[in-house]
Design an enzyme around this catalytic site. Structure first.
Site, mmCIF file in Angstrom:
data_model
loop_
_atom_site.group_PDB
_atom_site.id
_atom_site.type_symbol
_atom_site.label_atom_id
_atom_site.label_comp_id
_atom_site.label_asym_id
_atom_site.label_seq_id
_atom_site.Cartn_x
_atom_site.Cartn_y
_atom_site.Cartn_z
ATOM 1 N N ALA A 126 0.757 -1.231 -0.034
ATOM 2 C CA ALA A 126 -0.081 0.143 0.005
ATOM 3 C C ALA A 126 0.841 1.240 -0.258
ATOM 4 O O ALA A 126 1.907 1.184 0.404
ATOM 5 C CB ALA A 126 -0.843 0.107 1.044
ATOM 6 N N LEU A 127 0.191 2.506 -0.202
ATOM 7 C CA LEU A 127 0.985 3.698 -0.296
ATOM 8 C C LEU A 127 0.350 4.421 0.845
ATOM 9 O O LEU A 127 -0.474 4.284 1.466
ATOM 10 C CB LEU A 127 0.241 4.427 -1.474
ATOM 11 C CG LEU A 127 1.101 3.862 -2.864
ATOM 12 C CD1 LEU A 127 0.334 4.090 -4.037
ATOM 13 C CD2 LEU A 127 2.706 4.215 -2.955
ATOM 14 N N SER A 132 -2.153 7.391 -2.686
ATOM 15 C CA SER A 132 -2.874 6.296 -3.252
ATOM 16 C C SER A 132 -3.876 7.000 -4.433
ATOM 17 O O SER A 132 -4.400 7.990 -3.819
ATOM 18 C CB SER A 132 -3.717 5.410 -2.400
ATOM 19 O OG SER A 132 -4.716 4.536 -3.214
ATOM 20 N N ASP A 141 -11.095 -0.684 -7.769
ATOM 21 C CA ASP A 141 -10.555 -1.973 -7.979
ATOM 22 C C ASP A 141 -11.570 -3.102 -8.474
ATOM 23 O O ASP A 141 -12.426 -3.263 -7.419
ATOM 24 C CB ASP A 141 -9.845 -2.502 -6.698
ATOM 25 C CG ASP A 141 -8.548 -1.900 -6.336
ATOM 26 O OD1 ASP A 141 -7.973 -1.283 -7.230
ATOM 27 O OD2 ASP A 141 -8.029 -1.959 -5.279
ATOM 28 N N GLU A 184 -1.241 -4.806 -11.604
ATOM 29 C CA GLU A 184 -2.367 -5.029 -10.997
ATOM 30 C C GLU A 184 -3.616 -5.045 -11.821
ATOM 31 O O GLU A 184 -3.980 -4.033 -12.204
ATOM 32 C CB GLU A 184 -2.451 -3.802 -9.904
ATOM 33 C CG GLU A 184 -1.849 -3.682 -8.643
ATOM 34 C CD GLU A 184 -2.229 -2.679 -7.707
ATOM 35 O OE1 GLU A 184 -3.237 -1.965 -7.981
ATOM 36 O OE2 GLU A 184 -1.617 -2.593 -6.486
ATOM 37 N N HIS A 187 -6.852 -2.925 -11.029
ATOM 38 C CA HIS A 187 -6.665 -1.235 -10.481
ATOM 39 C C HIS A 187 -6.939 -0.470 -11.855
ATOM 40 O O HIS A 187 -6.333 -0.483 -12.609
ATOM 41 C CB HIS A 187 -5.763 -1.004 -9.871
ATOM 42 C CG HIS A 187 -5.678 0.509 -9.414
ATOM 43 N ND1 HIS A 187 -5.539 0.986 -8.061
ATOM 44 C CD2 HIS A 187 -5.432 1.722 -10.183
ATOM 45 C CE1 HIS A 187 -5.586 2.226 -8.148
ATOM 46 N NE2 HIS A 187 -5.481 2.679 -9.227
HETATM 47 ZN ZN LIG Z 1 -6.531 -0.100 -6.602
#
Ligand SMILES: [Zn+2]
Length: 260
Positions: A126-127, A132, A141, A184, A187
């Site tokens: 995670a950021l 993010s 997502d 990802e 995303h």
């Molecule tokens: Zn995401």
């Protein structure tokens, strides 16, 4: 004394007008109000450039209330209503083509929630708060209930078609050295047309697209849309003086992109 009252009235009306203009959506075509580096659908958000907290959308809803054609994995998931409208248009068409097993796993996350995710899972997953895309309301997502997104029909359909609805697969395979994020397949980031088409056609991630605009100054699409980059607000103000019917976005760094 009367002069002061009139002056106060003028100030009050002026301030109210300014405030009302600020609350307009970033998608509509009122460019004077949107001439802002940290606003807009093209702003680059990554581990270098954070979401400006003043840009958090005011149309955040429960996904269960505004998203159609998908399961909502967690009933507390929130999403921007505007993003949900674009998402619904995309998922509706997928459904009509028989691709139906979609699940929404994450939408909008406020800074506090983002920080909790970061604290819990760490920097590899995670950021930190603000860095993010989920903090901007522009990311979603999307999963599949029929298998991993990288191999499911839902993932394959979105990878090929999301651009038609203004979305980009933000962290594709083979671009990790540029995005800083591993592949990802779930995303998706909203950037709007024609930008999603340009990035899909050129196989550019957002970092590459913005860098191209910054260095080249413009990109002309095959159907004649001109996407121009102005390195400061002042330059952009000068450029829009004689324009009508255009769209603006900041790059979240220093400049403005005008699409005409
Ligand atoms: Zn995401």
């Amino acid at each position: 004394m009367k002069k002061w009252i009139i002056l106060l009235l003028i100030l009050a009306i002026g301030f109210w007008g300014f405030d009302a203009s600020r609350s307009t959506s970033t998608t509509d075509k009122h460019p004077q109000q949107n001439l802002h580096i940290f606003h807009g659908d093209l702003r680059l958000i990554n581990n270098q450039f954070a979401v400006d907290e003043t840009t958090i959308p005011n149309d955040i809803k429960l996904a269960t209330e505004v998203v159609q054609y998908a399961e909502i994995s967690d009933a507390t998931t929130e999403i921007s209503k505007r993003l949900a409208q674009h998402l619904n248009a995309m998922l509706k068409d997928a459904h009509e083509e028989g691709i139906t097993n979609f699940a929404i796993n994450s939408g909008f996350r406020d800074f506090h929630t983002q920080q909790s995710v970061f604290d819990q899972f760490g920097g590899n997953v995670a950021l930190p708060a603000g860095y993010s895309e989920h903090n901007s309301g522009l990311a979603v997502d999307i999963g599949s209930t029929s298998g991993p997104m990288g191999v499911s029909d839902e993932g394959k359909w979105l990878a090929q078609n999301a651009w038609r609805y203004g979305f980009i697969l933000r962290y594709p395979e083979g671009k990790t050295d540029i995005t800083g994020i591993a592949f990802e397949p779930w995303h998706f980031r909203y950037v709007g047309l024609p930008h999603s088409e340009v990035m899909f056609t050129e196989q550019w991630v957002l970092e590459e697209y913005i860098a191209y605009l910054q260095s080249n100054g413009f990109y002309k699409t095959t159907n004649g849309t001109m996407i121009s980059y102005y390195p400061s607000i002042e330059d952009a103000q000068e450029a829009v003086k004689n324009l009508s019917d255009y769209e603006l976005s900041g790059d979240n760094q220093q400049g403005i992109i005008i699409t005409k």
